[in-house]
Motif scaffolding. Structure first.
Motif, mmCIF file in Angstrom:
data_model
loop_
_atom_site.group_PDB
_atom_site.id
_atom_site.type_symbol
_atom_site.label_atom_id
_atom_site.label_comp_id
_atom_site.label_asym_id
_atom_site.label_seq_id
_atom_site.Cartn_x
_atom_site.Cartn_y
_atom_site.Cartn_z
ATOM 1 N N ILE A 197 19.497 50.412 63.458
ATOM 2 C CA ILE A 197 18.287 49.750 62.940
ATOM 3 C C ILE A 197 17.132 49.915 63.924
ATOM 4 C CG2 ILE A 197 17.271 47.479 62.454
ATOM 5 C CD1 ILE A 197 19.993 46.695 61.247
ATOM 6 N N PHE A 198 17.409 49.659 65.202
ATOM 7 C CA PHE A 198 16.380 49.828 66.227
ATOM 8 C C PHE A 198 15.961 51.296 66.325
ATOM 9 C CE2 PHE A 198 15.550 50.993 70.709
ATOM 10 C CZ PHE A 198 14.362 50.289 70.895
ATOM 11 N N GLY A 199 16.938 52.196 66.333
ATOM 12 C CA GLY A 199 16.634 53.617 66.472
ATOM 13 C C GLY A 199 15.779 54.144 65.338
ATOM 14 N N PHE A 200 16.104 53.763 64.099
ATOM 15 C CA PHE A 200 15.307 54.216 62.948
ATOM 16 C C PHE A 200 13.869 53.709 63.060
ATOM 17 C CE2 PHE A 200 19.445 54.181 60.254
ATOM 18 C CZ PHE A 200 19.832 55.372 60.834
ATOM 19 N N ALA A 201 13.732 52.449 63.493
ATOM 20 C CA ALA A 201 12.387 51.871 63.636
ATOM 21 C C ALA A 201 11.584 52.597 64.709
ATOM 22 C CB ALA A 201 12.496 50.387 63.964
ATOM 23 N N MET A 202 12.222 52.921 65.817
ATOM 24 C CA MET A 202 11.520 53.617 66.899
ATOM 25 C C MET A 202 11.164 55.050 66.510
ATOM 26 S SD MET A 202 11.073 51.320 69.194
ATOM 27 C CE MET A 202 10.967 50.150 67.803
ATOM 28 N N LEU A 203 12.037 55.715 65.769
ATOM 29 C CA LEU A 203 11.727 57.060 65.305
ATOM 30 C C LEU A 203 10.540 57.041 64.351
ATOM 31 C CD1 LEU A 203 15.344 58.454 64.697
ATOM 32 C CD2 LEU A 203 13.736 59.231 66.441
ATOM 33 N N ALA A 204 10.491 56.027 63.484
ATOM 34 C CA ALA A 204 9.365 55.910 62.552
ATOM 35 C C ALA A 204 8.053 55.698 63.287
ATOM 36 C CB ALA A 204 9.618 54.762 61.574
ATOM 37 N N LEU A 205 8.113 54.971 64.409
ATOM 38 C CA LEU A 205 6.910 54.714 65.205
ATOM 39 C C LEU A 205 6.577 55.867 66.146
ATOM 40 C CD1 LEU A 205 7.525 50.983 66.221
ATOM 41 C CD2 LEU A 205 5.843 51.823 64.561
ATOM 42 N N GLY A 206 7.505 56.793 66.316
ATOM 43 C CA GLY A 206 7.307 57.878 67.260
ATOM 44 C C GLY A 206 7.451 57.442 68.706
ATOM 45 N N LYS A 207 8.135 56.308 68.926
ATOM 46 C CA LYS A 207 8.262 55.757 70.277
ATOM 47 C C LYS A 207 9.275 56.547 71.103
ATOM 48 C CE LYS A 207 7.620 52.556 73.468
ATOM 49 N NZ LYS A 207 8.058 51.152 73.312
ATOM 50 N N TYR A 208 10.371 56.943 70.484
ATOM 51 C CA TYR A 208 11.402 57.716 71.169
ATOM 52 C C TYR A 208 11.740 58.950 70.332
ATOM 53 C CZ TYR A 208 12.116 53.545 74.041
ATOM 54 O OH TYR A 208 11.930 52.482 74.896
ATOM 55 N N THR A 209 12.272 59.958 70.983
ATOM 56 C CA THR A 209 12.688 61.165 70.277
ATOM 57 C C THR A 209 14.090 60.982 69.698
ATOM 58 O OG1 THR A 209 13.729 62.192 72.209
ATOM 59 C CG2 THR A 209 11.350 62.547 71.908
ATOM 60 N N ALA A 210 14.465 61.875 68.776
ATOM 61 C CA ALA A 210 15.809 61.830 68.209
ATOM 62 C C ALA A 210 16.857 62.039 69.293
ATOM 63 C CB ALA A 210 15.953 62.889 67.121
ATOM 64 N N ALA A 211 16.566 62.914 70.255
ATOM 65 C CA ALA A 211 17.512 63.160 71.344
ATOM 66 C C ALA A 211 17.720 61.908 72.180
ATOM 67 C CB ALA A 211 16.995 64.301 72.226
ATOM 68 N N GLU A 212 16.655 61.149 72.429
ATOM 69 C CA GLU A 212 16.775 59.914 73.205
ATOM 70 C C GLU A 212 17.588 58.866 72.445
ATOM 71 O OE1 GLU A 212 12.756 59.595 75.914
ATOM 72 O OE2 GLU A 212 12.511 59.488 73.734
ATOM 73 N N ILE A 213 17.340 58.755 71.141
ATOM 74 C CA ILE A 213 18.075 57.778 70.327
ATOM 75 C C ILE A 213 19.546 58.171 70.209
ATOM 76 C CG2 ILE A 213 18.311 56.815 68.004
ATOM 77 C CD1 ILE A 213 16.006 55.620 69.588
ATOM 78 N N ASP A 214 19.812 59.474 70.079
ATOM 79 C CA ASP A 214 21.192 59.943 69.910
ATOM 80 C C ASP A 214 21.983 59.945 71.214
ATOM 81 O OD1 ASP A 214 21.135 60.312 67.201
ATOM 82 O OD2 ASP A 214 20.573 62.427 67.304
ATOM 83 N N SER A 215 21.330 59.740 72.338
ATOM 84 C CA SER A 215 22.019 59.737 73.624
ATOM 85 C C SER A 215 23.046 58.611 73.683
ATOM 86 C CB SER A 215 21.012 59.579 74.759
ATOM 87 O OG SER A 215 21.666 59.467 76.003
#
Length: 302
Positions: free
Chosen positions: A232-250
């Protein structure tokens, strides 16, 4: 035939330290069963696999109702082909216990609310139909939210489809159950490649069936909830462009990411049900604690 007694079931499931049903099976709390209903197979499977429970899933089953999830406590039965001397002994036993009918009927007659029949019919479909319309109706009435997992056949499929009870099975045939007998009741059993113990939580999805050891259910639920919260947090941050997919998938997040996620869960309405989860391992890993890193990396390295 082996009827596992209350004492034997307790011995088999001694890692369970909570409440038990009258027959000795672990009684996993209803609120945990409810939480499981909102979770996915992959969220539940991974923490079991990481704990070396490698033979808990079987995907080669057909669901009676597509898309309907099944969650309940296992009642196990193991069948084998008949032979006259063994059948004579079972018939004598049937008389002393006051049972009537066939072995599959005995199992269904003893079900209670929330139970799921888990029956190894050694993949017998012709003359191996454990359930039909009548017994599926009985399961529906006795278990309410329960069902069945049959490594064998069913019959009366058009009648069964009208009953709001989930059943997983191998195939259908018009023949009744014949030329088989129950070798054990409420002991360890096998469904294809998976092992099931009495009191395991049966988790059935459109992908297949997973058997969760009772003593691990709470840990598995907590782990799955953490996966959901991170998503949930990761999807929200990706939508905002706050973190990259690689950072979220780490697998190992930075301390800033972990702290930001905790703040997000505490303040955003979407995180309400995940408040209070223990993130100490993720925080320790972010600080460079090798033991915490190794534990989190298990899921990545399998």
């Amino acid at each position: 035939m082996i009827y596992y007694t209350r004492e034997q079931i307790i011995e088999l499931t001694q890692l369970w330290q909570g409440e038990r049903l009258p027959d000795g099976r672990p009684k996993v709390a209803d609120h945990l069963l409810e939480k499981l209903k909102s979770m996915t197979l992959e969220e539940i499977w991974l923490p079991l696999y990481m704990k070396d429970y490698r033979f808990q899933f079987e995907g080669e089953l057909k669901p009676l109702h597509a898309g309907k999830k099944l969650v309940g406590r296992a009642v196990t039965a193991t069948f084998m082909p008949t032979r006259p001397d063994l059948m004579d002994g079972i018939k004598r036993e049937r008389g002393t216990k006051g049972y009537s009918g066939t072995c599959n009927q005995w199992v269904v007659d003893n079900l209670s609310e929330g139970d799921v029949v888990v029956a190894d019919m050694y993949n017998k479909i012709w003359n191996g139909t454990f359930l039909g319309g009548n017994l599926t109706t009985a399961i529906n009435i006795k278990t309410k939210s329960g069902g069945a997992v049959i490594w064998g056949g069913v019959r009366d499929i058009e009648q069964m489809e009208k009953i709001d009870t989930q059943v997983y099975f191998r195939g259908t045939d018009p023949t009744p159950i014949r030329e088989c007998l129950m070798a054990s009741y409420n002991g360890p059993t096998r469904i294809g490649a998976a092992v099931c113990m009495p009191g395991d939580v049966v988790f059935g999805t459109k992908s297949g069936v997973l058997f969760i050891p009772a003593h691990l259910v709470e840990d598995v639920v907590n782990s799955a909830q953490k996966t959901q919260a991170k998503d949930i947090f990761g999807f929200a941050m990706l939508a905002l462009g706050k973190y990259t997919a690689a950072e979220i998938d780490s697998t190992i997040w930075t301390l800033d990411m972990v702290n930001e996620m905790i703040f997000f869960l505490d303040t955003d309405p979407s995180g309400e049900q995940y408040r209070g989860l223990d993130w100490s391992m993720e925080i320790n890993a972010a600080h460079g604690d090798q033991a915490a890193i190794d534990e989190l990396m298990k899921g990545y390295l399998i």
